[in-house]
Scaffold this active site. Structure first.
Site, short mmCIF file in Angstrom:
data_model
loop_
_atom_site.label_atom_id
_atom_site.label_comp_id
_atom_site.label_asym_id
_atom_site.label_seq_id
_atom_site.Cartn_x
_atom_site.Cartn_y
_atom_site.Cartn_z
N LYS A 45 67.20 54.33 2.93
CA LYS A 45 68.09 53.51 2.09
C LYS A 45 68.43 54.26 0.79
CE LYS A 45 66.33 50.28 -0.88
NZ LYS A 45 66.90 50.42 -2.23
N ASN A 46 67.41 54.83 0.16
CA ASN A 46 67.64 55.43 -1.15
C ASN A 46 68.39 56.75 -1.08
OD1 ASN A 46 66.53 53.24 -2.33
ND2 ASN A 46 64.61 54.22 -2.96
N ARG A 116 70.88 47.99 -7.12
CA ARG A 116 70.67 48.98 -8.17
C ARG A 116 71.53 50.24 -7.91
NH1 ARG A 116 68.97 50.24 -13.30
NH2 ARG A 116 68.11 52.32 -13.38
N ASP A 140 66.37 45.28 -7.43
CA ASP A 140 65.08 44.61 -7.40
C ASP A 140 64.72 44.08 -8.78
OD1 ASP A 140 64.28 44.87 -4.74
OD2 ASP A 140 63.91 46.99 -5.08
N ASP A 330 57.42 53.02 -4.87
CA ASP A 330 57.83 52.17 -3.75
C ASP A 330 56.76 52.06 -2.66
OD1 ASP A 330 60.13 52.08 -5.19
OD2 ASP A 330 61.45 52.85 -3.64
C1 UD1 Z 1 65.07 54.77 -7.66
C2 UD1 Z 1 64.88 53.95 -6.40
C3 UD1 Z 1 63.71 53.01 -6.52
C4 UD1 Z 1 62.47 53.78 -6.95
C5 UD1 Z 1 62.75 54.61 -8.20
C6 UD1 Z 1 61.60 55.48 -8.62
C7 UD1 Z 1 67.09 53.70 -5.53
C8 UD1 Z 1 68.22 52.79 -5.24
N1 UD1 Z 1 66.06 53.16 -6.16
O1 UD1 Z 1 65.40 53.85 -8.70
O2 UD1 Z 1 63.49 52.40 -5.25
O3 UD1 Z 1 61.44 52.85 -7.21
O4 UD1 Z 1 63.87 55.48 -7.97
O5 UD1 Z 1 61.20 56.32 -7.58
O6 UD1 Z 1 67.09 54.87 -5.17
N2 UD1 Z 1 64.66 54.86 -16.78
C9 UD1 Z 1 65.03 54.78 -18.09
N3 UD1 Z 1 66.31 55.11 -18.43
C10 UD1 Z 1 67.22 55.54 -17.52
C11 UD1 Z 1 66.84 55.61 -16.16
C12 UD1 Z 1 65.53 55.28 -15.82
O7 UD1 Z 1 64.24 54.41 -18.94
O8 UD1 Z 1 68.36 55.84 -17.90
C13 UD1 Z 1 63.28 54.49 -16.39
C14 UD1 Z 1 63.27 53.25 -15.50
O9 UD1 Z 1 63.31 52.07 -16.24
C15 UD1 Z 1 61.96 53.42 -14.76
C16 UD1 Z 1 61.87 54.93 -14.57
O10 UD1 Z 1 62.72 55.49 -15.55
O11 UD1 Z 1 60.89 53.00 -15.54
C17 UD1 Z 1 62.30 55.37 -13.18
O12 UD1 Z 1 63.64 55.10 -12.98
P1 UD1 Z 1 64.54 55.95 -11.97
O13 UD1 Z 1 63.80 57.15 -11.49
O14 UD1 Z 1 65.87 56.15 -12.61
O15 UD1 Z 1 64.68 54.95 -10.75
P2 UD1 Z 1 65.98 54.37 -10.08
O16 UD1 Z 1 66.94 55.49 -9.80
O17 UD1 Z 1 66.45 53.20 -10.82
#
Ligand code: UD1
Length: 443
Positions: A45-46, A116, A140, A330
């Site tokens: 999915k991701n 997301r 989520d 995850d």
């Molecule tokens: C993706 C995955 C999710 C997984 C996550 C971490 C998808 C659709 N989702 O989410 O399933 O749990 O990676 O492996 O692929 N953060 C910030 N600022 C930002 C971006 C992120 O503070 O601009 C923080 C987030 O709040 C979180 C952490 O960084 O605490 C990880 O986020 P990120 O790696 O960006 O995850 P997602 O891409 O949202």
């Protein structure tokens, strides 16, 4: 009403009694084991959602294969259609996309709020159309999910942002290359900046980039489209911008889903037995497999996947979530379900999403002994859980309840199934085919 045969209404635990089913789609799981047979691990999915978003970059006909049959793919298809792309999901495992270039770079709220990954249209639309407007991302429900790194990176490349109450707007006539260093290797920010950088003037370098297998998959897809990217899978990504007419559509096979693979490992771990996970890629989940081995699981790499053998009883092992190659956040819910019935005590530390422990109450309802202390969960293994009605609040939490249900006496009834459907391709059918006593009930 669900199509099963309710007998006695019960409150709380349902060991030994068939519970009345709720008036909504639900999954019932009964203690079973051992599991035996083969499970085909679907595409990730991701990854596929990001590949679909990246198809906004260039005109032509795309074919994505190994696509999981999950709701989030349909939502992303609707989002692309709303932007002006034609998308077909008619053939199992295949998404066909035709991008004619007539794009409206506006992502409507009712679609963006649902997943997301909708944030992933930001980079491609900005690079392709020079402007984009989208609602703040959904997905989520585990705490605030800021996008400050996406925004700062795009600003460094020349974008200007405007923020409304519930939307973000960005403009950039043509982005330019930049040196960007992330505080944290964000998956989504890495993906958005890479896709934005493919048409930027000059070279963009992203330091402390995310290294997940799904990032490599996206980079391989972009390179097949004509992008120039070095360093995929390392912490430094270098993207040399190309002209718009140098990018074209392509065919691509989606990388297998390591999180779904881990879910079947967890199911085998608590139910016992031996499974062959066809298409699983052990190289993409080494840290998790090493921790599962500490817990007593045995693995054999096969030319076509992974053989998994469960011990008589799992042993506890401490777990901390970290960006790749660390143990993915995850995986954590299904790992906690495993630890709930392991011998000993384990500390599970969440380093990415402090709020991602909401499902623990549900596991406790099933008899798990778990105490929460800040971003640590202390899990004391018990010999057996007890069936109850529980609710899934997100994709992986739902999977954890299914896994826990396999180790619970009596019947576990799981509602909130729409969350599971967002990320799992026929979890019930796949588990049932290897011997699990699990049924889906439609209302
Ligand atoms: C993706 C995955 C999710 C997984 C996550 C971490 C998808 C659709 N989702 O989410 O399933 O749990 O990676 O492996 O692929 N953060 C910030 N600022 C930002 C971006 C992120 O503070 O601009 C923080 C987030 O709040 C979180 C952490 O960084 O605490 C990880 O986020 P990120 O790696 O960006 O995850 P997602 O891409 O949202």
């Amino acid at each position: 009403m669900c199509q099963a045969h309710p007998t006695t209404p019960v409150a709380g635990h349902t060991g030994g009694v068939t519970p009345e089913l709720p008036d909504e789609c639900c999954i019932t799981v009964r203690h079973t084991g051992p599991l035996h047979g083969e499970v085909v691990v679907p595409g990730a999915k991701n990854s596929v959602l990001k590949l679909m978003a990246a198809s906004l970059l260039a005109d032509g006909a795309y074919e994505l294969t190994n696509v999981p049959a999950i709701v989030d793919v349909s939502i992303m298809a609707d989002l692309l259609r709303a932007i002006g792309v034609r998308v077909w999901l008619d053939e199992p495992g295949i998404v066909t996309i035709i991008n004619t270039g007539k794009l409206t770079p506006v992502a409507p709220f009712e679609l963006v709020e649902r997943i997301r990954a909708s944030i992933n249209v930001l980079g491609p639309l900005l690079a392709r159309c020079g402007h984009v407007r989208l609602s703040m991302p959904g997905g989520d429900d585990f705490g605030t999910r800021p996008i400050d790194m996406h925004i700062a990176g795009l600003e460094a490349m020349g974008a200007t942002f405007r923020f409304g109450d519930d939307y973000v707007e960005a403009v950039a006539e043509r982005l330019h290359g930049a040196e960007i260093t992330f505080d944290f290797p964000s998956v989504g920010a890495t993906e958005n900046l890479v896709t934005a950088a493919v048409f930027a003037k000059g070279v963009t370098t992203i330091h402390n980039a995310a290294r997940e297998p799904e990032i490599i998959d996206l980079c391989e897809f972009l390179v097949a489209m004509g992008a120039q990217i070095d360093g995929a899978g390392t912490s430094t990504l270098r993207i040399r911008g190309v002209e718009r007419d140098q990018m074209h559509a392509c065919e691509h096979e989606t990388v297998p889903d390591r999180i779904q693979a881990a879910t079947y490992i967890a199911a085998c771990a608590v139910a016992g037995g031996e499974l062959e996970l066809l298409n699983a890629k052990p190289a993409h989940m080494q840290m998790a497999l090493s921790r599962f081995s500490d817990m007593g699981m045995e693995f054999e790499q096969l030319p076509y996947g992974l053989r998994v053998t469960a011990p008589d009883r799992l042993r506890s092992a401490d777990i901390a979530t970290l960006p790749y190659p660390g143990i993915a956040t995850d995986y954590k819910p299904v790992i906690i379900a495993m630890l709930s019935v392991a011998e000993g005590v384990a500390i599970v530390t969440e380093n990415l999403y402090p709020g991602r422990f909401r499902y623990l109450d549900e596991l406790v309802r099933l008899g798990a002994d778990i105490r929460l202390d800040g971003h640590h969960a202390i899990v004391r293994g018990v010999p057996r859980l007890v069936g109850a009605q529980v609710v899934s609040h997100d994709i992986r939490a739902g999977a954890a309840m299914v896994v826990a249900g396999l180790a619970a006496e009596g019947t576990t009834t799981i509602t909130g199934v729409h969350h599971i459907d967002r990320g799992y391709d026929d979890l019930v059918g796949r588990l049932s085919a290897v011997g699990a006593d699990i049924t889906r009930h439609e209302p």
